[in-house]
Design an enzyme around this catalytic site. Sequence first.
Site: not given
Length: 290
Positions: A2-3
């Site tokens: 996840p960014e």
Amino acid sequence: MPELPEVETVARGLRDATVGLRITAVRWLDPRLVKGAIPAEEVAARLAGQVVRGCDRRGKFLVWRFRSGDGLLLHLGMSGRLTVGMEPEAPWLPHTHLVVALANGREVRLRDPRRFGRVDFVPAGTAPFPRLGPDALSRHFTARYLAQAFSKRHAPVKSLLLDQRVVAGVGNIYADEALYRAGIHPLTPGGTLPEAAVRRLHRALRAVLRQAIRHRGTTFLTFEDAFGQAGSYAARLSVYGRSGLPCRRCGTPVATRVVGGRTAHYCPACQPGWEPDDAKTRGGPRDAAL
Ligand SMILES: [Zn+2]
């Protein structure tokens, strides 16, 4: 992994589903996710009874905020999933490590198969976030700031973008997408980028991140939002995960190279100027670790 867009999507879900609610019970199934000074049992005791005020995000970190001023720092690591609104009767999926029950009878659950995530209690009055650069979508992250952060740096621009002390929230996917959009080769040493290129990159970064948030993030194997839904940005990626496929702009096959231990995806025609042989003679890739 996840960014920023994925974490922002989770933060919004957590805020919407829990604000104003009291925590009634906390259950650890794997206390190893607690990596700070306050041990898991104490974290559970101090969470019980807290009323949720909101949820902040900086880079890839979340802080679940309570009215007392305390908070809970969360990092989803490589594979963490935070799900809200769970019925207590719903079976625990494998790798469920933390279950937080709320006064409305629903639960927040955290799963993290690879356990690179992190959960820490942040007492009122202490700085919630680790040492991070400005969030990529905050007003503090300007083109001028980015040019300063890059100046005199020999490391490839791709590695600098992934350095959370330079800018918080950018990871492999959106770094590749932004460099493509800005027409910059990922191996270009950051300090050699002309001002116009830095401005282009700054604009491209913010544009891809905002666009990904609108699509609720990119879903690969491990990301879903706080309601268990997949994001839809994957279909819009230009280079990331498209190795060997034709560039959407010019048809040249998308190439990959390892930069600073991560795979960079780029179009050799649309992002020219720093091909491997130059890099070798000019020391580019070896500087990646600096
Ligand atoms: Zn191209």
